[in-house]
Design a protein around this motif. Structure first.
Motif, PDB file in Angstrom:
ATOM      1  N   GLU A 116      32.468  37.681  39.380  1.00  0.00           N
ATOM      2  CA  GLU A 116      32.673  38.812  40.279  1.00  0.00           C
ATOM      3  C   GLU A 116      32.005  38.519  41.621  1.00  0.00           C
ATOM      4  O   GLU A 116      30.863  38.085  41.669  1.00  0.00           O
ATOM      5  CB  GLU A 116      32.099  40.096  39.678  1.00  0.00           C
ATOM      6  CG  GLU A 116      32.837  40.598  38.461  1.00  0.00           C
ATOM      7  CD  GLU A 116      32.265  41.896  37.919  1.00  0.00           C
ATOM      8  OE1 GLU A 116      31.355  42.441  38.591  1.00  0.00           O
ATOM      9  OE2 GLU A 116      32.709  42.349  36.854  1.00  0.00           O
ATOM     10  N   GLU A 193      41.653  39.426  39.566  1.00  0.00           N
ATOM     11  CA  GLU A 193      41.683  40.884  39.609  1.00  0.00           C
ATOM     12  C   GLU A 193      41.030  41.358  40.895  1.00  0.00           C
ATOM     13  O   GLU A 193      40.272  40.621  41.541  1.00  0.00           O
ATOM     14  CB  GLU A 193      40.947  41.490  38.403  1.00  0.00           C
ATOM     15  CG  GLU A 193      41.580  41.181  37.058  1.00  0.00           C
ATOM     16  CD  GLU A 193      40.750  41.730  35.903  1.00  0.00           C
ATOM     17  OE1 GLU A 193      41.304  42.488  35.093  1.00  0.00           O
ATOM     18  OE2 GLU A 193      39.546  41.411  35.840  1.00  0.00           O
ATOM     19  N   GLN A 195      39.220  45.105  42.680  1.00  0.00           N
ATOM     20  CA  GLN A 195      38.710  46.450  42.450  1.00  0.00           C
ATOM     21  C   GLN A 195      38.358  47.086  43.790  1.00  0.00           C
ATOM     22  O   GLN A 195      37.915  46.394  44.715  1.00  0.00           O
ATOM     23  CB  GLN A 195      37.470  46.425  41.554  1.00  0.00           C
ATOM     24  CG  GLN A 195      36.951  47.807  41.168  1.00  0.00           C
ATOM     25  CD  GLN A 195      35.673  47.742  40.337  1.00  0.00           C
ATOM     26  OE1 GLN A 195      34.843  46.864  40.528  1.00  0.00           O
ATOM     27  NE2 GLN A 195      35.523  48.684  39.408  1.00  0.00           N
ATOM     28  N   ARG A 197      36.368  50.369  45.915  1.00  0.00           N
ATOM     29  CA  ARG A 197      35.312  51.393  45.908  1.00  0.00           C
ATOM     30  C   ARG A 197      35.472  52.225  47.175  1.00  0.00           C
ATOM     31  O   ARG A 197      35.629  51.683  48.269  1.00  0.00           O
ATOM     32  CB  ARG A 197      33.929  50.731  45.885  1.00  0.00           C
ATOM     33  CG  ARG A 197      32.772  51.722  45.928  1.00  0.00           C
ATOM     34  CD  ARG A 197      31.440  50.988  45.927  1.00  0.00           C
ATOM     35  NE  ARG A 197      31.215  50.212  47.133  1.00  0.00           N
ATOM     36  CZ  ARG A 197      30.159  49.423  47.338  1.00  0.00           C
ATOM     37  NH1 ARG A 197      29.248  49.279  46.398  1.00  0.00           N
ATOM     38  NH2 ARG A 197      30.038  48.753  48.478  1.00  0.00           N
ATOM     39  N   GLU A 221      34.523  54.230  42.113  1.00  0.00           N
ATOM     40  CA  GLU A 221      35.071  52.905  41.849  1.00  0.00           C
ATOM     41  C   GLU A 221      36.346  53.031  41.028  1.00  0.00           C
ATOM     42  O   GLU A 221      36.377  53.727  40.006  1.00  0.00           O
ATOM     43  CB  GLU A 221      34.049  52.032  41.105  1.00  0.00           C
ATOM     44  CG  GLU A 221      32.827  51.690  41.937  1.00  0.00           C
ATOM     45  CD  GLU A 221      31.891  50.727  41.220  1.00  0.00           C
ATOM     46  OE1 GLU A 221      32.287  50.222  40.135  1.00  0.00           O
ATOM     47  OE2 GLU A 221      30.788  50.468  41.732  1.00  0.00           O
ATOM     48  N   TRP A 224      39.746  47.912  37.544  1.00  0.00           N
ATOM     49  CA  TRP A 224      40.180  46.589  37.962  1.00  0.00           C
ATOM     50  C   TRP A 224      41.699  46.495  37.836  1.00  0.00           C
ATOM     51  O   TRP A 224      42.274  46.907  36.833  1.00  0.00           O
ATOM     52  CB  TRP A 224      39.526  45.506  37.102  1.00  0.00           C
ATOM     53  CG  TRP A 224      38.080  45.269  37.435  1.00  0.00           C
ATOM     54  CD1 TRP A 224      36.997  45.830  36.831  1.00  0.00           C
ATOM     55  CD2 TRP A 224      37.571  44.409  38.452  1.00  0.00           C
ATOM     56  NE1 TRP A 224      35.834  45.371  37.411  1.00  0.00           N
ATOM     57  CE2 TRP A 224      36.159  44.493  38.407  1.00  0.00           C
ATOM     58  CE3 TRP A 224      38.156  43.563  39.400  1.00  0.00           C
ATOM     59  CZ2 TRP A 224      35.336  43.776  39.256  1.00  0.00           C
ATOM     60  CZ3 TRP A 224      37.334  42.839  40.259  1.00  0.00           C
ATOM     61  CH2 TRP A 224      35.947  42.949  40.182  1.00  0.00           C
ATOM     62  N   TRP A 225      42.336  45.954  38.880  1.00  0.00           N
ATOM     63  CA  TRP A 225      43.785  45.765  38.869  1.00  0.00           C
ATOM     64  C   TRP A 225      44.086  44.265  38.796  1.00  0.00           C
ATOM     65  O   TRP A 225      43.481  43.471  39.540  1.00  0.00           O
ATOM     66  CB  TRP A 225      44.428  46.332  40.135  1.00  0.00           C
ATOM     67  CG  TRP A 225      44.347  47.821  40.240  1.00  0.00           C
ATOM     68  CD1 TRP A 225      44.057  48.706  39.243  1.00  0.00           C
ATOM     69  CD2 TRP A 225      44.541  48.608  41.420  1.00  0.00           C
ATOM     70  NE1 TRP A 225      44.074  49.994  39.718  1.00  0.00           N
ATOM     71  CE2 TRP A 225      44.379  49.963  41.043  1.00  0.00           C
ATOM     72  CE3 TRP A 225      44.868  48.308  42.734  1.00  0.00           C
ATOM     73  CZ2 TRP A 225      44.505  51.009  41.954  1.00  0.00           C
ATOM     74  CZ3 TRP A 225      45.004  49.341  43.639  1.00  0.00           C
ATOM     75  CH2 TRP A 225      44.826  50.677  43.261  1.00  0.00           C
TER      76      TRP A 225
END
Length: 236
Positions: A116, A193, A195, A197, A221, A224-225
């Motif tokens: 991440e 992925e 994400q 926020r 938040e 996750w896509w």
């Protein structure tokens, strides 16, 4: 007793002839019948298309009525997402929050493990492009903000539950804006992925209003896509 009538050209009732040394007047343009038909049909088509578009925008911003309810799907198909209007015909709705949107990605590293990355301030990028610019672009001012409004208006709750059929389109629109800025890789690693926020800070009331500052809600938040090649189709 005979009379003599004196006079120059034009005084004898006959049209004057051409003046020697001057070019003859160009003949008037004559349009053929097929050309006139094409021009008339093209003009009618343009006027009709303009009328349909203006009518759809009017129904979109007008208070709910029988026509807007009957043709809601057709109107939404014309207006969204490129021509969405952020106002109402009789009640403009000014922004009451400063929304900041961040994104981070998850990448695959050697061996199949994932990593991440840190949050990237998408709104901060727009603010940096606008500040000090005497003529900032419409994209820097509104594209990301309107994309979030589009998403927020079609989802509910922290898990992003869809509330109308345009929800998936809103997700793709928001995702593609971020991926266009980030690219296909992060630190040389393929993106798996993404994400988002969002932090919405209410605009504080003026000092003379005597009101308490509104409470700032916590950052939100999104899930996750997944990211695939189709998300980059058509992106520069």
């Amino acid at each position: 007793m005979a009379r003599t009538i004196a006079g120059g050209p034009g005084q004898t009732g006959e049209p004057p002839g051409p003046v020697p040394g001057e070019p003859a007047a160009a003949p008037a343009r004559v349009w053929s019948t097929p050309a006139l038909v094409v021009l008339c049909l093209s003009g009618a088509l343009l006027l009709g298309a303009t009328g349909v578009f203006l009518g759809a925008v009017f129904l979109h911003v007008a208070p709910a009525n029988a026509l807007s309810r009957e043709y809601r799907h057709q109107v939404d198909g014309i207006v969204y997402p490129e021509f969405e209007q952020n106002w109402k015909l009789f009640a403009p709705n000014p922004l009451q929050q400063n929304v900041r949107l961040d994104a981070r990605v998850r990448t695959v590293v050697d061996g199949g493990a994932t990593r991440e990355h840190d949050w990237l301030g998408l709104t901060e990028q727009d603010i940096a492009a606008i500040r000090g610019n005497p003529a900032p672009s419409h994209a820097d001012q509104n594209m990301l903000r309107r994309a979030w409004d589009f998403y927020d208006g079609s989802h509910a709750g922290p898990d992003g539950t869809l509330t109308n059929p345009r929800g998936k389109l809103a997700e793709q629109y928001l995702k593609r804006i971020a991926l266009q800025r980030i690219g296909r890789t992060a630190d040389g690693e393929r993106i798996l992925e993404i994400q988002f926020r969002v932090t919405a800070v209410p605009v504080a009331p003026p000092g003379w209003a005597g009101e308490s500052p509104p409470v700032t809600p916590p950052a939100r938040e999104l899930p996750w896509w997944p990211v695939n090649d189709e998300d980059y189709r058509g992106l520069a």
